[in-house]
Scaffold this active site. Structure first.
Site, short mmCIF file in Angstrom:
data_model
loop_
_atom_site.label_atom_id
_atom_site.label_comp_id
_atom_site.label_asym_id
_atom_site.label_seq_id
_atom_site.Cartn_x
_atom_site.Cartn_y
_atom_site.Cartn_z
N LYS A 13 0.81 -1.22 0.00
CA LYS A 13 0.00 0.00 0.00
C LYS A 13 0.84 1.27 0.00
O LYS A 13 0.60 2.18 -0.75
CB LYS A 13 -0.83 0.07 1.29
CG LYS A 13 -2.10 -0.67 1.31
CD LYS A 13 -3.00 -0.21 2.49
CE LYS A 13 -2.33 -0.09 3.84
NZ LYS A 13 -1.98 -1.34 4.49
N ARG A 88 -9.43 2.28 9.13
CA ARG A 88 -9.09 0.90 9.45
C ARG A 88 -10.19 0.22 10.24
O ARG A 88 -10.08 -0.96 10.56
CB ARG A 88 -7.82 0.89 10.29
CG ARG A 88 -6.56 0.42 9.55
CD ARG A 88 -5.51 0.25 10.62
NE ARG A 88 -4.27 -0.34 10.22
CZ ARG A 88 -3.28 0.26 9.61
NH1 ARG A 88 -3.41 1.49 9.18
NH2 ARG A 88 -2.15 -0.37 9.40
N ARG A 122 11.05 -7.00 5.40
CA ARG A 122 10.97 -5.56 5.11
C ARG A 122 11.99 -4.77 5.93
O ARG A 122 12.14 -4.97 7.12
CB ARG A 122 9.57 -5.05 5.41
CG ARG A 122 9.42 -3.54 5.25
CD ARG A 122 8.02 -3.13 5.05
NE ARG A 122 7.23 -3.19 6.26
CZ ARG A 122 5.94 -2.85 6.32
NH1 ARG A 122 5.31 -2.47 5.23
NH2 ARG A 122 5.29 -2.92 7.45
N ARG A 153 11.42 -2.30 11.19
CA ARG A 153 10.45 -1.66 12.07
C ARG A 153 10.17 -2.56 13.25
O ARG A 153 10.08 -3.76 13.09
CB ARG A 153 9.15 -1.42 11.29
CG ARG A 153 9.03 -0.01 10.76
CD ARG A 153 7.91 0.12 9.77
NE ARG A 153 6.63 -0.37 10.27
CZ ARG A 153 5.49 -0.31 9.57
NH1 ARG A 153 5.50 0.21 8.35
NH2 ARG A 153 4.37 -0.79 10.06
N ARG A 164 -0.82 -8.15 13.77
CA ARG A 164 -1.33 -7.16 12.81
C ARG A 164 -2.23 -7.82 11.78
O ARG A 164 -3.22 -7.24 11.36
CB ARG A 164 -0.16 -6.44 12.14
CG ARG A 164 0.45 -5.38 13.06
CD ARG A 164 1.87 -5.02 12.66
NE ARG A 164 1.94 -4.45 11.33
CZ ARG A 164 2.99 -4.59 10.53
NH1 ARG A 164 4.03 -5.30 10.91
NH2 ARG A 164 2.98 -4.02 9.36
P1 ADP Z 1 0.96 -1.53 8.20
O1 ADP Z 1 2.22 -1.90 7.56
O2 ADP Z 1 0.53 -2.44 9.33
O3 ADP Z 1 -0.14 -1.23 7.22
P2 ADP Z 1 0.99 1.27 9.10
O4 ADP Z 1 2.27 1.97 8.94
O5 ADP Z 1 -0.16 1.66 8.24
O6 ADP Z 1 1.33 -0.26 9.01
O7 ADP Z 1 0.49 1.38 10.63
C1 ADP Z 1 1.31 1.01 11.71
C2 ADP Z 1 0.53 1.02 13.00
O8 ADP Z 1 -0.02 2.33 13.24
C3 ADP Z 1 -0.68 0.09 13.05
O9 ADP Z 1 -0.33 -1.23 13.38
C4 ADP Z 1 -1.53 0.78 14.13
O10 ADP Z 1 -1.03 0.52 15.43
C5 ADP Z 1 -1.31 2.25 13.86
N1 ADP Z 1 -2.32 2.82 12.93
C6 ADP Z 1 -2.09 3.34 11.69
N2 ADP Z 1 -3.22 3.76 11.11
C7 ADP Z 1 -4.22 3.50 12.00
C8 ADP Z 1 -5.64 3.66 12.01
N3 ADP Z 1 -6.28 4.19 10.95
N4 ADP Z 1 -6.34 3.27 13.10
C9 ADP Z 1 -5.72 2.74 14.16
N5 ADP Z 1 -4.39 2.54 14.24
C10 ADP Z 1 -3.64 2.90 13.18
#
Ligand code: ADP
Ligand code: ZN
Length: 214
Positions: A13, A88, A122, A153, A164
């Site tokens: 994404k 989300r 990653r 990360r 996740r």
């Molecule tokens: P991923 O690779 O899991 O898609 P992101 O970088 O989008 O990772 O998000 C990392 C973390 O940030 C998530 O696991 C969550 O803890 C938090 N997070 C990000 N966006 C949201 C959201 N819209 N609602 C709740 N938590 C979020």
């Protein structure tokens, strides 16, 4: 154009959203990046979000909804946005419909086995924020673009990855039906694209996304 990118963690994404955002000239807004920056800078939002992000859990809806509402009010969002990582949950989607409803929702679908391999491999550059898979790096710790240091990360550790994916299936996958019901869903099935060196190619995914938006 107001766009949302949906998909499980590791779907690609972030990479696709950056490319498509630049192509369509709308800001790419990653709530994951915003939260990581807030945590690093020790802001009030960062302090509240830290334990959730590090454990692979969702940060409470109210925090995210306020953060996104403020971001979408900024002048660069006048002609639209590309949201990556938000909404989300259905509650976040309902809130977004009340702020600035999306025109289209791109869902990048990738089976769990492929996600696990990608996430565990990653690495992220601390300098330019680029993400790469260890299988494509000559040196695991050096960014091939800017020479910066590459790190894993915290939430890409195996225990957290499993968490996740579970959170995704339970809380985020229902959004597919939500947006399908609104007639806004564009499905991108990466298994239908050519598989080269064991995976689909980012440029093929990019083309499929643009075609789905025409
Ligand atoms: P991923 O690779 O899991 O898609 P992101 O970088 O989008 O990772 O998000 C990392 C973390 O940030 C998530 O696991 C969550 O803890 C938090 N997070 C990000 N966006 C949201 C959201 N819209 N609602 C709740 N938590 C979020
Ligand atoms: Zn770099």
């Amino acid at each position: 154009m107001k766009l949302i990118f949906l998909g499980p963690p590791g779907a690609g994404k972030g990479t696709q959203a950056a490319g498509v955002g630049a192509h369509l000239k709308v800001p790419h807004i990653s709530t994951g990046d915003m939260l990581r920056a807030a945590i690093k800078n020790g802001t009030p939002t960062g302090l509240k979000a830290k334990s959730y992000v590090e454990g692979g859990q969702l940060v409470p809806d109210a925090i995210l909804i306020d953060m996104v509402r403020e971001r979408l009010a900024m002048p660069d969002c006048e002609n639209g946005y590309l949201l990556d990582g938000f909404p989300r949950t259905v509650e976040q989607a309902v809130a977004l419909d009340g702020i600035a409803a999306p025109d289209a929702v791109v869902n990048i679908d990738v089976p769990d086995e492929r996600l696990l391999a990608r996430l565990a491999g990653r690495r992220v550059c601390v300098k330019c924020n680029g993400t790469f898979n260890v299988s494509k790096l000559a040196d695991e710790s050096v960014c091939p673009v800017c020479g910066g240091q590459m790190i894993q990360r915290d939430d890409d550790k195996p225990e957290t990855i499993a968490n996740r994916l579970r959170v995704y299936h339970e809380q985020t996958a229902p959004l597919i039906g939500y947006y399908e019901g609104q007639g806004k869903l564009r499905r991108i099935d990466v298994e239908k694209l050519p598989i080269i060196d064991g995976d689909s190619r980012p440029e093929d995914v990019f083309k499929a996304i643009l075609a789905s938006l025409e």
